[in-house]
Scaffold this motif. Structure first.
Motif, short mmCIF file in Angstrom:
data_model
loop_
_atom_site.label_atom_id
_atom_site.label_comp_id
_atom_site.label_asym_id
_atom_site.label_seq_id
_atom_site.Cartn_x
_atom_site.Cartn_y
_atom_site.Cartn_z
N TYR A 149 0.81 -1.22 0.00
CA TYR A 149 0.00 0.00 0.00
C TYR A 149 0.85 1.27 0.00
O TYR A 149 0.30 2.37 0.13
CB TYR A 149 -0.92 0.01 1.23
CG TYR A 149 -2.06 -0.97 1.16
CD1 TYR A 149 -3.25 -0.65 0.53
CD2 TYR A 149 -1.94 -2.22 1.76
CE1 TYR A 149 -4.31 -1.56 0.49
CE2 TYR A 149 -3.00 -3.13 1.73
CZ TYR A 149 -4.18 -2.79 1.09
OH TYR A 149 -5.22 -3.69 1.05
N GLU A 150 2.14 1.12 -0.14
CA GLU A 150 3.03 2.28 -0.02
C GLU A 150 2.66 3.37 -1.02
O GLU A 150 2.52 3.12 -2.23
CB GLU A 150 4.47 1.86 -0.23
CG GLU A 150 5.47 2.97 0.09
CD GLU A 150 6.89 2.47 0.11
OE1 GLU A 150 7.77 3.26 0.48
OE2 GLU A 150 7.12 1.29 -0.23
N GLY A 151 2.47 4.58 -0.50
CA GLY A 151 2.16 5.72 -1.35
C GLY A 151 0.75 5.73 -1.91
O GLY A 151 0.43 6.53 -2.80
N LEU A 152 -0.13 4.85 -1.39
CA LEU A 152 -1.46 4.70 -1.96
C LEU A 152 -2.52 5.16 -0.95
O LEU A 152 -2.49 4.76 0.21
CB LEU A 152 -1.71 3.24 -2.33
CG LEU A 152 -3.07 2.89 -2.93
CD1 LEU A 152 -3.25 3.57 -4.28
CD2 LEU A 152 -3.21 1.38 -3.08
N ASP A 153 -3.45 5.97 -1.41
CA ASP A 153 -4.60 6.38 -0.60
C ASP A 153 -5.81 5.61 -1.11
O ASP A 153 -6.28 5.84 -2.23
CB ASP A 153 -4.83 7.88 -0.72
CG ASP A 153 -6.02 8.35 0.13
OD1 ASP A 153 -6.59 7.51 0.86
OD2 ASP A 153 -6.38 9.54 0.05
N VAL A 154 -6.30 4.66 -0.31
CA VAL A 154 -7.44 3.85 -0.76
C VAL A 154 -8.73 4.18 -0.01
O VAL A 154 -9.69 3.43 -0.08
CB VAL A 154 -7.14 2.34 -0.62
CG1 VAL A 154 -6.02 1.93 -1.53
CG2 VAL A 154 -6.85 1.97 0.83
N LYS A 155 -8.75 5.30 0.70
CA LYS A 155 -9.94 5.66 1.46
C LYS A 155 -11.15 5.74 0.54
O LYS A 155 -11.14 6.47 -0.46
CB LYS A 155 -9.73 6.97 2.20
CG LYS A 155 -8.75 6.86 3.37
CD LYS A 155 -8.61 8.18 4.10
CE LYS A 155 -7.74 8.02 5.35
NZ LYS A 155 -6.39 7.55 5.04
#
Length: 541
Positions: A149-155
Motif C-alpha cells: 500500500y506504499e504511497g497509496l490512498d485507498v480511502k
C-alpha cells in the motif's frame, strides 16, 4: 468398552495410582475418563453443541460442573463463564456486481463469479461506483520490508488483492517463507489490512492452489447466515468483503486500459507499485441481523509462587449442531472435532488437580464458535481475562487422532517458536519423532484457536500425532484420514464408537501436553517467538 485394549490397559494404570498429590507423571492421564467425556459431549443429547442452542446450554453446564468437581477455581472472577457477544448476519448480496469505466461494462454473477458479504451490523451495506485498485497481495509486513500500500490512498476505494502471500509459487524459498503460508497470506488478514488502510471494499482473487481449496468451498462458506463477534463500531472491517474467481479477475483486467499482463509475478517484485484500474465497482449486501450471547468456559489453578504468570490450555467445545440429514441422521455430533480436544482439556485439568500445586497459574479455557471463525478465542484475545504479556504460552487441542499409538508428533507452524524444541524433547521420550506440517501452504496454523492467541503475542503450540502409526505405518494413517475426511468431517458420521476408537494416540498427545504444561508451570521459562515469525514483534511490544 470392548475392543479398547490399549484404553483398558491405560485405565488400569490410572486406577492403580495413589490418591495423594502426584508430580508430573505420565500415568496421570486417564484415557478412560477422556473416553467417557467424549461419549457424553458427542452424544445426541448434546445436539451437536452449536452456539445459541440447547446444545450450548448442556455443554457449558457440563464443563463448568466438571471443573468444579475437580476443585478448579472459576476463571472469570466468581464465574466459570465469559460471555461472548455474537451476531448472526444473513447476507443477501445483489445478484450482480457491476464493473464500469472500461472498454465495456463487466457484469459478475453472484455465486458463479463472486461472493460478497459484510461483517458490519447494518441492514444495508453497499459500494456505489467505488474506484478499483489492484494492491498485489494486500500486505504490509515490516519484517519482510514489504508494503503493497506504499504511497497509496485507498480511502473509500475497493482493493483487489491476491490470495496467499508472495512466497507461494515463487522459485525463491527465502521470499517470505516460500511455500509455507504466513499470517499475511490469510484472507482474514487481507480484510483487516484493507480496513486499516481505509478501504471501503476488499475483493480477494481466488485460485485453488494458493488458497488450498476450490471455489465451491468459497461459495458455500461465504453465502447465507454466519456468526461474527458483535463489535462496537464498524471501522474494523470494510463495508463489503468478497471473493472473485480468477476468471472474473481476468475479465476485469481485460476491461481496463491498464496493462495487467503477468499480474501475479509483478506482485512478487520488490518494486511492486499498486495499480489504479480506472474502473468502478457497484454491489449491495443486505443483512438480516440476529444478536445473542454465547460463552467461553474458563477455570484456573492458581500458582503457588508466581500466580500472576499463566500457562493457558485451550480447546473449542462447539460443533455444527443439527443440520441437513445424511443417511437419516441430522445431528452433527463432532466427536473428533472437537469433543476429543475438549475431553482432553478436562483430562489434563484432572491430572493437574491431583498433582502438586504449580508455581505458575494454569488456565483451562474451552472456547465457543471456533467453527464460525475462531470467534470465542478471538473474543478472549481481544478481551483477555489474564494479560497476554503475562501468559507464558498457549497449548491448543483440536481434533486428536483416534487410530491408536502414533510414531510422529506433527507440529503445525513448526519453526514459529521455542515450544517446538520443548515439545520435541518430550516426544523423544515417548519414542516419537517430530514432523512439520506436511502441507504448510494450506495455512493450518491460522485455522484453529491457537492463532488468536498468537495474534496477541502469546507463543502458541498446536500439535498432534497424525502422520505415522506406531506399528501400522504411514499408509494406514493416510487411509484412515482420507476415510474420515470423506465420510465424517463436518458430517453426522463424526460420532464416538467404542468399537473403533483407539486411544493410544490420544494418551500420547494428552500426556505430552500435560508434561509440557507442567514444565512451563514449574520453571522460569518464557518460550520466545523465533526470528522471522510474524508474531515476534507483537510479543516484544
Amino acid at each position: 468398552m470392548k475392543k479398547l485394549t490399549y484404553l483398558v490397559l491405560i485405565g488400569s494404570l490410572a486406577a492403580c495410582q495413589p490418591a495423594e498429590k502426584q508430580t508430573s507423571d505420565a500415568s496421570a492421564i486417564d484415557t478412560v475418563a477422556i473416553a467417557n467425556h467424549i461419549k457424553t459431549l458427542a452424544s445426541d443429547e448434546f445436539l451437536g453443541r452449536k452456539p445459541f442452542t440447547e446444545g450450548e446450554d448442556k455443554t457449558i453446564a457440563y464443563l463448568a460442573d466438571q471443573f468444579k468437581s475437580l476443585g478448579l477455581t472459576p476463571g472469570n472472577d466468581n464465574s466459570y463463564f465469559q460471555e461472548v457477544p455474537l451476531v448472526e448476519l444473513d447476507a443477501r448480496p445483489s445478484s450482480t456486481m457491476r464493473i464500469n469505466g472500461g472498454n465495456e461494462e463487466v457484469s459478475l454473477q453472484v455465486g458463479d463469479d463472486f461472493v460478497a458479504y459484510s461483517e458490519r451490523v447494518e441492514e444495508l451495506n453497499e459500494l456505489v461506483d467505488s474506484e478499483l485498485v489492484f494492491a498485489g497481495f494486500g500486505i504490509v509486513a515490516p519484517e519482510y520490508d514489504w508494503n503493497d500500500y506504499e504511497g497509496l490512498d485507498v480511502k473509500g476505494k475497493t482493493v483487489v488483492v491476491l490470495v496467499n502471500d508472495p512466497g507461494f509459487g515463487a522459485e525463491d524459498s527465502t521470499l517470505f517463507k516460500g511455500r509455507t503460508m504466513t499470517y499475511y497470506g490469510r484472507w482474514t488478514y487481507k480484510y483487516e489490512e484493507a480496513a486499516r488502510q481505509g478501504a471501503a471494499g476488499c475483493l480477494i482473487i481466488h485460485d485453488t492452489a494458493p488458497a488450498g481449496y476450490g471455489w465451491g468451498v468459497v461459495r458455500n462458506s461465504w453465502s447465507g447466515a454466519s456468526l461474527y463477534l458483535d463489535q462496537t463500531g464498524d471501522s474494523y472491517k470494510p463495508i463489503v468483503q468478497g471473493w472473485i474467481t480468477r476468471d472474473a479477475a481476468i475479465r476485469i483486467f481485460e476491461a481496463t486500459e491498464v496493462d495487467m499482463k503477468g499480474f501475479v509475478e509483478r506482485s512478487r517484485a520488490e518494486d511492486f507499485q499498486p495499480i489504479p484500474l480506472n474502473l468502478t465497482a457497484s454491489v449491495t449486501v443486505e443483512n438480516r441481523i440476529k444478536k445473542s450471547t454465547s460463552n467461553n468456559v474458563v477455570a484456573v489453578i492458581e500458582g503457588k509462587t508466581k500466580p500472576e504468570e499463566y500457562v493457558l490450555y485451550s480447546a473449542h467445545w462447539d460443533h455444527l449442531g443439527v443440520g441437513p440429514a445424511v443417511e437419516g441422521d441430522s445431528i452433527y455430533n463432532g466427536a473428533h472435532d472437537n469433543a476429543s480436544g475438549t475431553a482432553s482439556l478436562l483430562g489434563i485439568a484432572a491430572a493437574f488437580s491431583k498433582a502438586e500445586q504449580p508455581e505458575r497459574s494454569v488456565i483451562f479455557l474451552a472456547v465457543t464458535a471456533e467453527e464460525q471463525g475462531l470467534l470465542g478465542s478471538k473474543y478472549y484475545g481481544e478481551n483477555p481475562i489474564y494479560p497476554p504479556a503475562q501468559t507464558v504460552a498457549n497449548i491448543n487441542m483440536d481434533g486428536l487422532a483416534f487410530y491408536g499409538p502414533m510414531k510422529d508428533l506433527t507440529i503445525i507452524g513448526y519453526g514459529q517458536s521455542e515450544l517446538d524444541e520443548l515439545s520435541e524433547a518430550i516426544a523423544k521420550k515417548q519414542g516419537r519423532y517430530i514432523i512439520p506440517d506436511p502441507t504448510p501452504g494450506k495455512g493450518y496454523f491460522f485455522r484453529s484457536d491457537h492463532f488468536q492467541f498468537a495474534k496477541v503475542g502469546i507463543p502458541a503450540m498446536f500439535s498432534m500425532g497424525s502422520y505415522e502409526h506406531m506399528t501400522k505405518g504411514v499408509a494406514y494413517i493416510e487411509e484412515r484420514t482420507r476415510e474420515f475426511e470423506t465420510t465424517a468431517y463436518h458430517q453426522p458420521a463424526d460420532e464416538y464408537n467404542s468399537d473403533t476408537w483407539e486411544f493410544g494416540g490420544i494418551y500420547q498427545d494428552a500426556t505430552l501436553y500435560y508434561e509440557l504444561g507442567q514444565q512451563l508451570a514449574n520453571s522460569d521459562q518464557w518460550p520466545k517467538w523465533k526470528e522471522g515469525s510474524e508474531f515476534k514483534s507483537i510479543r516484544e511490544k
